[in-house]
Design an enzyme around this catalytic site. Structure first.
Site, short mmCIF file in Angstrom:
data_model
loop_
_atom_site.label_atom_id
_atom_site.label_comp_id
_atom_site.label_asym_id
_atom_site.label_seq_id
_atom_site.Cartn_x
_atom_site.Cartn_y
_atom_site.Cartn_z
N ASN A 1 0.88 -1.17 0.00
CA ASN A 1 0.00 0.00 0.00
C ASN A 1 0.92 1.22 0.00
O ASN A 1 1.51 1.54 1.02
CB ASN A 1 -0.91 -0.01 1.24
CG ASN A 1 -1.75 1.25 1.34
OD1 ASN A 1 -1.79 2.06 0.41
ND2 ASN A 1 -2.41 1.45 2.48
N TRP A 2 1.04 1.83 -1.17
CA TRP A 2 1.98 2.95 -1.28
C TRP A 2 1.45 4.22 -0.61
O TRP A 2 2.18 5.19 -0.47
CB TRP A 2 2.25 3.26 -2.76
CG TRP A 2 3.08 2.23 -3.46
CD1 TRP A 2 3.79 1.21 -2.89
CD2 TRP A 2 3.32 2.15 -4.88
NE1 TRP A 2 4.45 0.49 -3.86
CE2 TRP A 2 4.18 1.04 -5.10
CE3 TRP A 2 2.90 2.88 -5.98
CZ2 TRP A 2 4.62 0.68 -6.37
CZ3 TRP A 2 3.33 2.52 -7.25
CH2 TRP A 2 4.18 1.43 -7.44
N LYS A 3 0.17 4.24 -0.27
CA LYS A 3 -0.45 5.45 0.29
C LYS A 3 -0.16 6.63 -0.66
O LYS A 3 -0.13 6.41 -1.88
CB LYS A 3 0.05 5.68 1.72
CG LYS A 3 -0.13 4.39 2.58
CD LYS A 3 0.12 4.56 4.03
CE LYS A 3 -0.12 3.22 4.74
NZ LYS A 3 0.05 3.28 6.18
N HIS B 1 -9.71 1.29 5.45
CA HIS B 1 -8.37 1.53 6.02
C HIS B 1 -8.50 2.54 7.17
O HIS B 1 -9.25 3.51 7.08
CB HIS B 1 -7.43 2.05 4.94
CG HIS B 1 -5.99 2.01 5.38
ND1 HIS B 1 -5.46 2.94 6.24
CD2 HIS B 1 -5.00 1.12 5.12
CE1 HIS B 1 -4.19 2.63 6.49
NE2 HIS B 1 -3.89 1.53 5.81
N GLU C 1 -6.66 4.90 8.11
CA GLU C 1 -6.38 6.30 7.76
C GLU C 1 -7.59 6.96 7.13
O GLU C 1 -7.85 8.14 7.33
CB GLU C 1 -5.15 6.36 6.83
CG GLU C 1 -3.86 6.10 7.61
CD GLU C 1 -2.72 5.54 6.79
OE1 GLU C 1 -2.75 5.61 5.55
OE2 GLU C 1 -1.77 5.02 7.41
N GLU D 1 -5.13 -4.67 10.83
CA GLU D 1 -4.09 -3.65 10.97
C GLU D 1 -4.28 -2.90 12.29
O GLU D 1 -5.02 -1.91 12.34
CB GLU D 1 -4.17 -2.65 9.82
CG GLU D 1 -4.03 -3.28 8.45
CD GLU D 1 -3.52 -2.28 7.40
OE1 GLU D 1 -2.43 -2.53 6.89
OE2 GLU D 1 -4.19 -1.28 7.14
N GLY E 1 2.81 2.42 10.81
CA GLY E 1 3.76 3.51 10.59
C GLY E 1 4.48 3.94 11.86
O GLY E 1 5.13 4.98 11.89
N SER F 1 3.64 -1.93 10.35
CA SER F 1 5.10 -2.03 10.49
C SER F 1 5.63 -3.43 10.19
O SER F 1 6.57 -3.90 10.83
CB SER F 1 5.54 -1.56 11.88
OG SER F 1 5.17 -0.22 12.09
N GLY G 1 2.78 -1.04 4.21
CA GLY G 1 2.91 0.36 3.82
C GLY G 1 4.36 0.70 3.51
O GLY G 1 4.87 0.44 2.42
N GLY G 2 5.05 1.25 4.50
CA GLY G 2 6.42 1.75 4.33
C GLY G 2 7.35 0.80 3.58
O GLY G 2 8.05 1.21 2.64
#
Ligand code: 13P
Length: 251
Positions: A9-11, A95, A97, A167, A173, A213, A234-235
Site C-alpha cells: 500500500n503505497w499510500k 483503512h 487512515e 491492521e 507507521g 510495520s 505500507g512503508g
C-alpha cells in the site's frame, strides 16, 4: 486457492516515473520469486489505469479508494465498476487512515464494500483497534463490530472476493509491530468469526493479512502463524527489494 498474499500500500507516495521503475524492478525479479504467493499493490489513483495496462501479469493492482455510490452527480468520486473497466483487481476498504482522517463511518465502509461486490471488484477489508482499545483488552470486540458492520448482508459466495487485513492502528507507521503471538491470536479470532458468520469452508478460503510495520526483518515470524496469510504493507512496500524479500518470507 492461494491464501498467501503480499500486498503493498503505497499510500500517497511516488511519482508516476518512480511507480514505473518499481514495476520494472518487480518484473525483472519475478522469475526468482515464489509462485505460491499472490502479489498485489495499491497505487495512487491517478496511476491505476496506466499501471494496470503495463504491469507484469502476476501483479494485481488495487485502488486505495472507491466510491460508496454508483454513477451520478458525485464530483471527484470514482466507482467500483470504473475501476474494473480499467483493469483494477481490488480496492482497499475501511483503512484506518480513511476512517480516522477522512471521516469514513461504518455505514460508508459497508456501502463501499457493497459497491465493490456488486461490480465484481475484489475487496481488501481493513480492520484494527486503537491503542486505548488494546490497552483495555477490547480488541476482539472492536474487530467483531467492524467486521459485522462491513459484511452485513454479504453471503459466503460474496466472500470469495473479500480479503481481510488486520491492521492494529497502534502498529501502523509507528515501527511498533504486534508480536507474532498477538497477530496470531487476532487472526485466529477473525477466522473463527468468519466461520461462525458464514461457514468453515469460507473461513478456510479467506485470506487474512497482517498490516502494521511489517518489514523484511519481522515478516518471517509473523507469516509463520497458521492464520496469518501474508501482509498489507505500507512503508516497506515502497522499495522493491524490501517488497521482494517480504514475498520470500513464507516458509
Ligand atoms: P506500515 O507498514 O507503514 O505500518 O503501514 C501499514 C498499512 O497501513 C498498510 O495499509
Amino acid at each position: 486457492m492461494m491464501r498467501n498474499i503480499v500486498a503493498g500500500n503505497w499510500k500517497s507516495n511516488k511519482s508516476i516515473n518512480e511507480a514505473r521503475n518499481w514495476m520494472g524492478e518487480m518484473g525483472e525479479a519475478m522469475d526468482n520469486l515464489p509462485k505460491n504467493v499472490r502479489i498485489m499493490v495499491a497505487v495512487p489513483a491517478p496511476y491505476l489505469a496506466a499501471l494496470a495496462n503495463e504491469k507484469h501479469p502476476r501483479i494485481h493492482i488495487a485502488s486505495q479508494q472507491v466510491s460508496a455510490n454508483g454513477h451520478g452527480a458525485f464530483t471527484g468520486e470514482f466507482t467500483a465498476d470504473m475501476l474494473v473497466s480499467c483493469g483494477v483487481d481490488y480496492a482497499l476498504v475501511g483503512h484506518s487512515e480513511r476512517r480516522s482522517d477522512f471521516g469514513e463511518t461504518e455505514a460508508l465502509v459497508s456501502a463501499k464494500l457493497k459497491q465493490c461486490i456488486e461490480s465484481g471488484l475484489g475487496v481488501v477489508l481493513c480492520c484494527g483497534e486503537h491503542l486505548n482499545e488494546r490497552d483495555s483488552e477490547r480488541q476482539e470486540e472492536v474487530i467483531e463490530s467492524q467486521l459485522e458492520s462491513a459484511l452485513h448482508g454479504m453471503t459466503a459466495d460474496d466472500m470469495k472476493n473479500v480479503i481481510v487485513a488486520y491492521e492494529p492502528i497502534w502498529a501502523i507507521g509507528t515501527g511498533r509491530t504486534a508480536t507474532a503471538d498477538q497477530a496470531a491470536e487476532m487472526h485466529t479470532f477473525i477466522r473463527r468469526w468468519i466461520s461462525e458468520k458464514f461457514d468453515r469452508y469460507t473461513a478456510e478460503n479467506t485470506s487474512v493479512l497482517y498490516g502494521g510495520s511489517c518489514k523484511p526483518s519481522n515478516a518471517k515470524e509473523l507469516f509463520a502463524s497458521k492464520d496469518v496469510d501474508g501482509g498489507l504493507i505500507g512503508g516497506a512496500s515502497l522499495n522493491s527489494d524490501d517488497f521482494q524479500s517480504l514475498i520470500c518470507s513464507f516458509t
